[in-house]
Design a protein around this motif. Structure first.
Motif, PDB file in Angstrom:
ATOM      1  N   ALA A 240       0.837  -1.205   0.000  1.00 40.44           N
ATOM      2  CA  ALA A 240       0.000   0.000   0.000  1.00 40.44           C
ATOM      3  C   ALA A 240       0.869   1.251   0.000  1.00 40.44           C
ATOM      4  CB  ALA A 240      -0.909   0.002   1.224  1.00 40.44           C
ATOM      5  N   SER A 241       0.327   2.318  -0.555  1.00 40.14           N
ATOM      6  CA  SER A 241       1.039   3.595  -0.465  1.00 40.14           C
ATOM      7  C   SER A 241       0.402   4.471   0.608  1.00 40.14           C
ATOM      8  CB  SER A 241       1.017   4.309  -1.807  1.00 40.14           C
ATOM      9  OG  SER A 241      -0.317   4.593  -2.191  1.00 40.14           O
ATOM     10  N   LEU A 242      -0.826   4.150   0.965  1.00 44.26           N
ATOM     11  CA  LEU A 242      -1.531   4.891   2.020  1.00 44.26           C
ATOM     12  C   LEU A 242      -2.278   3.886   2.881  1.00 44.26           C
ATOM     13  CD1 LEU A 242      -2.664   7.626   3.218  1.00 44.26           C
ATOM     14  CD2 LEU A 242      -4.538   7.392   1.577  1.00 44.26           C
ATOM     15  N   VAL A 243      -2.149   4.017   4.213  1.00 42.89           N
ATOM     16  CA  VAL A 243      -2.846   3.112   5.125  1.00 42.89           C
ATOM     17  C   VAL A 243      -3.814   3.933   5.965  1.00 42.89           C
ATOM     18  CG1 VAL A 243      -2.599   1.502   7.065  1.00 42.89           C
ATOM     19  CG2 VAL A 243      -0.923   1.468   5.203  1.00 42.89           C
ATOM     20  N   ILE A 244      -5.058   3.505   6.005  1.00 45.96           N
ATOM     21  CA  ILE A 244      -6.064   4.132   6.862  1.00 45.96           C
ATOM     22  C   ILE A 244      -6.391   3.107   7.936  1.00 45.96           C
ATOM     23  CG2 ILE A 244      -8.381   5.124   6.982  1.00 45.96           C
ATOM     24  CD1 ILE A 244      -8.175   5.715   3.968  1.00 45.96           C
TER      25      ILE A 244
ATOM     26  N   ARG B  84       6.490   1.556  10.679  1.00 46.40           N
ATOM     27  CA  ARG B  84       7.769   0.854  10.467  1.00 46.40           C
ATOM     28  C   ARG B  84       7.933   0.424   9.016  1.00 46.40           C
ATOM     29  NH1 ARG B  84      10.665  -1.044  14.890  1.00 46.40           N
ATOM     30  NH2 ARG B  84      11.268  -2.938  13.808  1.00 46.40           N
ATOM     31  N   ALA B  85       6.803   0.273   8.320  1.00 47.60           N
ATOM     32  CA  ALA B  85       6.884  -0.051   6.890  1.00 47.60           C
ATOM     33  C   ALA B  85       7.056   1.216   6.065  1.00 47.60           C
ATOM     34  CB  ALA B  85       5.629  -0.816   6.463  1.00 47.60           C
ATOM     35  N   GLY B  86       7.123   2.371   6.742  1.00 49.69           N
ATOM     36  CA  GLY B  86       7.376   3.621   6.044  1.00 49.69           C
ATOM     37  C   GLY B  86       6.172   4.153   5.277  1.00 49.69           C
ATOM     38  N   LYS B  87       4.969   3.791   5.734  1.00 47.35           N
ATOM     39  CA  LYS B  87       3.770   4.181   4.997  1.00 47.35           C
ATOM     40  C   LYS B  87       3.179   5.491   5.516  1.00 47.35           C
ATOM     41  CE  LYS B  87       4.268   0.560   2.658  1.00 47.35           C
ATOM     42  NZ  LYS B  87       4.680   0.618   1.262  1.00 47.35           N
TER      43      LYS B  87
ATOM     44  N   GLU C  96       0.818  12.234  15.682  1.00 50.55           N
ATOM     45  CA  GLU C  96       0.411  13.285  14.747  1.00 50.55           C
ATOM     46  C   GLU C  96       1.177  14.568  15.053  1.00 50.55           C
ATOM     47  OE1 GLU C  96      -3.561  15.025  15.101  1.00 50.55           O
ATOM     48  OE2 GLU C  96      -3.723  14.960  12.906  1.00 50.55           O
ATOM     49  N   HIS C  97       1.303  14.862  16.350  1.00 51.03           N
ATOM     50  CA  HIS C  97       2.058  16.036  16.790  1.00 51.03           C
ATOM     51  C   HIS C  97       3.504  15.978  16.295  1.00 51.03           C
ATOM     52  CE1 HIS C  97       3.297  19.295  19.420  1.00 51.03           C
ATOM     53  NE2 HIS C  97       4.253  18.526  19.892  1.00 51.03           N
ATOM     54  N   LEU C  98       4.075  14.761  16.267  1.00 53.72           N
ATOM     55  CA  LEU C  98       5.445  14.581  15.785  1.00 53.72           C
ATOM     56  C   LEU C  98       5.517  14.567  14.257  1.00 53.72           C
ATOM     57  CD1 LEU C  98       6.686  11.792  18.253  1.00 53.72           C
ATOM     58  CD2 LEU C  98       7.198  14.238  18.356  1.00 53.72           C
ATOM     59  N   GLY C  99       4.337  14.578  13.607  1.00 53.04           N
ATOM     60  CA  GLY C  99       4.300  14.658  12.150  1.00 53.04           C
ATOM     61  C   GLY C  99       4.354  13.339  11.417  1.00 53.04           C
ATOM     62  N   HIS C 100       4.264  12.203  12.168  1.00 54.50           N
ATOM     63  CA  HIS C 100       4.413  10.901  11.522  1.00 54.50           C
ATOM     64  C   HIS C 100       3.125  10.400  10.882  1.00 54.50           C
ATOM     65  CE1 HIS C 100       8.346  10.789  13.143  1.00 54.50           C
ATOM     66  NE2 HIS C 100       7.967  10.639  14.390  1.00 54.50           N
TER      67      HIS C 100
END
Lengths: 204, 188
Positions: free
Chosen positions: A113-117, A130-133, A156-160
């Motif tokens: 996936a390129s985007l995970v919800i 960890r998969a960089g998604k 979210e605050h850290l921007g991840h």
């Protein structure tokens, strides 16, 4: 498996060609797959939020070509995007949609996936990060003692990742700026292991 | 922390308490990183309602090829999620008596805890035997990675009662509120 509908991809290609169309920015293969997961829980509000033509059009306009949903043990059936008892289809806008309950491992789906919800479970969140998604996280506010919301908001605050609610999901997805995601640095047990080694007298 | 052993020990009898949710995942991630030829034998403690955690730990040990140096002990769960407080007093007492036997029989030298309700009776029994001078053991508590701004209930009890020799958290955001805790990185 993926059975094409009457006007599947070919009609979509036509739409893309028309000036000013919704699919103007669509680059085939650039957007990749979207994977939706609720982990081992149930979270019908999340599945219901994803099961809308508004969301499918937004994902398509962002270049995504497939939406794969792991819906867990929830009762909600994706009746808007999928026909009754249908596990996979291709929508008129060209988006492939697939839905299943559980798999022993969702690692492959996350990897492709390129985007995970996902819900705000620590397992799903860290598997995605960890998969960089790129992650859009929807905390389940109906849970009691819901400290997992803390985790999602902190990250979210850290921007991840980006947090949303079932109501705000369409607007969050359409405003999603891929450049805002701060790369996640994987953690390591090394520090904890060293402390334990030292405590019990294994110094080397 | 001063080590009591005269010479460096060859191996350490380890007891680890598992628990549903992310607890088991985090404990097994740590166990994977530890040198299991020295942290041996290993006893995993699970609530008897938590067959999934037991199966996952056994599966991991099988993959590591270290199945013969581990054992699984099932204790009555001290508190189900959402269980009324009054009835949880009885189940907790029952669990305590199980733990007396469990800890006494195994005689752990290292106790690894990370937050499920089951870890409290195990920890209290181990401490009791240590205070009585019957056991020489170390207790390590590491809070779940899901805890960012407050400790879990087990974490609060163990922190406030100063039960652990090493008390770890995985986010520095907790250090202001819990200054005796240490943050040595995240597992994930």
């Amino acid at each position: 498996m993926q059975k094409p509908t009457k006007d599947g991809l070919s009609s979509n290609r036509d739409k893309r060609g028309s000036p000013g169309a919704l699919f103007e920015a669509l680059k085939p293969g650039m957007g990749g797959r979207v994977f939706v997961t609720v982990g081992t829980t149930r979270f019908d509000e999340l599945i219901r939020a994803v099961d809308s033509h508004e969301v499918s059009n937004i994902l398509r306009s962002r270049g995504h070509d497939a939406l794969v949903v792991q819906k867990g043990s929830g009762e909600y059936k994706m009746h808007n995007l999928l026909a009754k008892d249908e596990a996979a289809t291709t929508l008129a806008n060209g988006l492939k949609v697939e839905c299943f309950d559980f798999l022993p491992s969702i690692a492959d789906h996350i990897a492709s996936a390129s985007l995970v919800i996902c819900h705000a479970g620590a397992g799903s969140i860290f598997e995605g990060l960890r998969a960089g998604k790129r992650l859009v996280v929807i905390p389940n506010t109906s849970l009691m003692d819901n400290h997992q919301i803390e985790l999602a908001h902190h990250l979210e605050h850290l921007g991840h990742l980006v947090c949303a609610s079932p109501e705000t999901l369409p607007s969050v997805l359409s405003r999603l700026d891929d450049t805002i995601f701060v790369p996640f640095e994987k953690g390591s047990p090394h520090g904890i292991v060293t402390a334990i080694d030292r405590l019990v007298g294994f110094s080397n | 922390m001063q080590v009591k052993y005269g010479s460096p020990p060859e191996c350490v009898r380890t007891m680890a308490v598992l628990g549903s949710g992310g607890h088991t995942t985090e404990m097994l991630t740590l166990m994977e990183a530890l040198n299991r030829s020295r942290y041996t034998p290993r006893c995993y403690v699970v609530a008897d309602t938590d067959s999934l955690s037991a199966a996952r730990a056994t599966e991991k040990e099988r993959n590591w090829g270290t199945l013969e140096t581990m054992q699984m002990s099932k204790i009555p769960r001290s508190r189900e999620v959402g269980q009324p407080f009054v009835t949880s007093v009885w189940t907790t007492l029952y669990a305590f008596f199980w733990c007396v036997k469990l800890v006494w029989d195994y005689k752990p030298q290292l106790l690894l805890l990370n937050g499920p309700g089951t870890c409290i009776p195990v920890c209290v029994m181990a401490l009791m035997f240590r205070l009585m001078g019957l056991m020489d053991l170390k207790i390590v508590y590491f809070e779940s990675i899901a805890r960012v701004s407050s400790l879990s209930l087990s974490g609060k009890i163990i922190y406030q009662a100063r039960m652990a020799d090493v008390f770890l958290v995985q986010w520095e955001t907790l250090l202001a509120k819990y200054p005796r805790a240490k943050c040595l990185g995240r597992l994930f």
